[in-house]
Design an enzyme around this catalytic site. Sequence first.
Site, PDB file in Angstrom:
ATOM      1  N   HIS A  32       0.731  -1.342   0.179  1.00 22.04           N
ATOM      2  CA  HIS A  32       0.250  -0.052   0.040  1.00 22.04           C
ATOM      3  C   HIS A  32       0.794   1.036   0.011  1.00 22.04           C
ATOM      4  O   HIS A  32       0.256   2.171  -0.017  1.00 22.04           O
ATOM      5  CB  HIS A  32      -0.937   0.194   1.228  1.00 22.04           C
ATOM      6  CG  HIS A  32      -0.166   0.266   2.534  1.00 22.04           C
ATOM      7  ND1 HIS A  32       0.423  -0.710   3.065  1.00 22.04           N
ATOM      8  CD2 HIS A  32      -0.201   1.591   3.202  1.00 22.04           C
ATOM      9  CE1 HIS A  32       0.986   0.048   4.342  1.00 22.04           C
ATOM     10  NE2 HIS A  32       0.623   1.065   4.174  1.00 22.04           N
TER      11      HIS A  32
HETATM   12  C1  UD1 Z   1      -2.496   5.516   5.933  1.00 20.22           C
HETATM   13  C2  UD1 Z   1      -1.126   5.805   6.633  1.00 20.22           C
HETATM   14  C3  UD1 Z   1      -0.067   4.950   6.438  1.00 20.22           C
HETATM   15  C4  UD1 Z   1      -0.673   3.644   7.024  1.00 20.22           C
HETATM   16  C5  UD1 Z   1      -1.935   3.472   5.987  1.00 20.22           C
HETATM   17  C6  UD1 Z   1      -2.459   1.961   6.364  1.00 20.22           C
HETATM   18  C7  UD1 Z   1      -0.696   8.482   6.671  1.00 20.22           C
HETATM   19  C8  UD1 Z   1       0.173   9.397   5.856  1.00 20.22           C
HETATM   20  N1  UD1 Z   1      -0.664   7.017   5.772  1.00 20.22           N
HETATM   21  O1  UD1 Z   1      -2.069   5.426   4.505  1.00 20.22           O
HETATM   22  O2  UD1 Z   1       1.141   5.267   7.111  1.00 20.22           O
HETATM   23  O3  UD1 Z   1       0.443   2.746   6.727  1.00 20.22           O
HETATM   24  O4  UD1 Z   1      -2.694   4.268   6.585  1.00 20.22           O
HETATM   25  O5  UD1 Z   1      -3.623   1.588   5.686  1.00 20.22           O
HETATM   26  O6  UD1 Z   1      -1.287   8.587   7.494  1.00 20.22           O
HETATM   27  N2  UD1 Z   1      -9.931   4.527   2.233  1.00 20.22           N
HETATM   28  C9  UD1 Z   1     -10.874   3.452   2.281  1.00 20.22           C
HETATM   29  N3  UD1 Z   1     -11.460   3.472   3.406  1.00 20.22           N
HETATM   30  C10 UD1 Z   1     -10.767   3.940   4.904  1.00 20.22           C
HETATM   31  C11 UD1 Z   1      -9.753   4.743   4.600  1.00 20.22           C
HETATM   32  C12 UD1 Z   1      -9.336   5.079   3.343  1.00 20.22           C
HETATM   33  O7  UD1 Z   1     -11.602   3.225   1.167  1.00 20.22           O
HETATM   34  O8  UD1 Z   1     -11.529   3.461   5.724  1.00 20.22           O
HETATM   35  C13 UD1 Z   1      -9.298   4.779   0.820  1.00 20.22           C
HETATM   36  C14 UD1 Z   1      -9.469   6.165   0.283  1.00 20.22           C
HETATM   37  O9  UD1 Z   1     -10.123   5.981  -0.950  1.00 20.22           O
HETATM   38  C15 UD1 Z   1      -8.225   6.827   0.457  1.00 20.22           C
HETATM   39  C16 UD1 Z   1      -7.222   5.493   0.453  1.00 20.22           C
HETATM   40  O10 UD1 Z   1      -7.862   4.375   0.975  1.00 20.22           O
HETATM   41  O11 UD1 Z   1      -8.191   7.735  -0.448  1.00 20.22           O
HETATM   42  C17 UD1 Z   1      -5.911   6.068   1.119  1.00 20.22           C
HETATM   43  O12 UD1 Z   1      -6.029   6.329   2.571  1.00 20.22           O
HETATM   44  P1  UD1 Z   1      -5.364   7.364   3.325  1.00 20.22           P
HETATM   45  O13 UD1 Z   1      -5.887   7.347   4.895  1.00 20.22           O
HETATM   46  O14 UD1 Z   1      -5.319   8.311   2.590  1.00 20.22           O
HETATM   47  O15 UD1 Z   1      -3.850   6.767   3.336  1.00 20.22           O
HETATM   48  P2  UD1 Z   1      -3.403   5.155   3.367  1.00 20.22           P
HETATM   49  O16 UD1 Z   1      -2.796   4.853   2.010  1.00 20.22           O
HETATM   50  O17 UD1 Z   1      -4.412   4.208   4.100  1.00 20.22           O
END
Ligand code: UD1
Length: 357
Positions: free
Chosen positions: A204
Site C-alpha cells: 500500500h
Molecule cells: C495510511 C497511513 C499509512 C498507513 C496506512 C495503513 C498516512 C500518511 N498514511 O495510508 O502510514 O500505513 O494508512 O492503511 O497517514 N480508504 C477507504 N476506507 C478507509 C480509509 C481510506 O476506502 O477507511 C481509501 C480512500 O479512498 C483513501 C485511500 O484509501 O483515499 C488511502 O487512505 P489514506 O488514509 O489516505 O492513506 P493510506 O494509504 O491508507
Amino acid sequence: MKITLVAGARPNFMKIAPLMHALRGSSIQYRLVHTGQHYDEKMSDSFFRDLNIPLPDANLEVGSGSHAVQTAKIMIEFEKELLANPCDYVLVVGDVNSTLACSIVAKKMNIKVIHVEAGLRSGDWTMPEEVNRVVTDALTDIYFTTTPEAGYHLVREGVSASKIHLVGNVMIDSLVANMSKLQKPALYDSWGLSPRSFYLLTLHRPSNVDDPAQLQSLVALLAEQAGDKTIVFPIHPRTQKNLNLDQLPGNIRLVDPMRYLEFIYLVRDAFAILTDSGGIQEESTYLQVPCLTLRENTERPETITVGSNELVGTQTAHILAAFERLRSGNWKKGQIPLLWDGKAAERMVQLLSKLPA
Ligand code: UD1
C-alpha cells in the site's frame, strides 16, 4: 490527571487497544478520540470489535483527502475537541497523519504530547510517515520507544535521555493477547490453504502502488516466483484503484482488507510474507515467519538484525535472490527483540500514573 488518546488509521488501532485495556485498571481519566482518517467497516470498525476497543468518546469524521486537506481537517476538528474537553496530556501513536495533526494542535494549546512508538527513522524523506515521525518527535514531551535504537535516534536529535522510556512494542501486546483468539478466514478452506502452503502479500506504500504499470509488474514478478504456491493478497483501497484485475496472474487471490484476527491467522500460517508495511515486519518477526520487505529502507531495523525480516527492495535481481534463499531453506529463523513481550502497555500505564497533572 486527564489524557486524551488519539487513534486515526488502521495501524493505530492495535497500538491503542492494549493501552485502553491497561488504563481501565488505573486511576487515570482518559478519553479516546477517533479522527476518522480511516472510517469504513474494513479499515476501522472491525478492528474496534476484534480488539475489543470501547467506542470512541468522539469521532472527528475527517475522512480521506490529500495530505494537506486531511491534516488540516484533523487539526481544525481536534482543536474544537480539546477546547470542549480540556486535558493535561495528548497521547498519539505511530506515524500517520492523525499523529502529526493532533501533536501540533496539542502543543500549540500548551498541552503535553506523549508519543508512543517514538524515534523510528527510515531516513527516507519521500515517505509521508517519515515527515510525520520527525515533526511529531520535535513536539513530543514524553517519548515511549519500542527499541534501544529508537532512543539513540532521539538523543542524536537533541532529546534529553530523561524524557525517553524504552517500554517495548505495544503492537506486539495486541498480538500476544489475541494469539488464542485467532479466527480462520472462510477463504482458508475454500482456497485449499494449509500451513506453509501459501504466501501472504500486502502492498500500500505510494512508492509501490501509485504507478499502475510498476504495481502490475511487481505483482507479476512475485506471482512468477511463488510458482505453484497461492499468494493471498488482501488489497488496500489505495492499491485496488490501480491494479488491473484482467491482467492478474492465476495464483494471486485477492481479498478485501481483512479483520485483525483473520489476518494474523494467515501471517502465522504463511510460508512467507511479502510486504511493504511497517507493522507486518514486526508481526512476522514476533511469529518468526520469513518476511520479504519490498522497500528500499525500513524504520524497523531490529526486524532484520534480530528478527526474520529482510529488506529485499523492489529490484528484480534482489527479489529473485531472496526467493531463491527462501525456496532453498536458507532463511534465518530470527529471534524476538527485547521487551516485545506483551507487557508494553502495562509499563506505559505505570509511567503515566506517576505523571504530574
Ligand atoms: C495510511 C497511513 C499509512 C498507513 C496506512 C495503513 C498516512 C500518511 N498514511 O495510508 O502510514 O500505513 O494508512 O492503511 O497517514 N480508504 C477507504 N476506507 C478507509 C480509509 C481510506 O476506502 O477507511 C481509501 C480512500 O479512498 C483513501 C485511500 O484509501 O483515499 C488511502 O487512505 P489514506 O488514509 O489516505 O492513506 P493510506 O494509504 O491508507
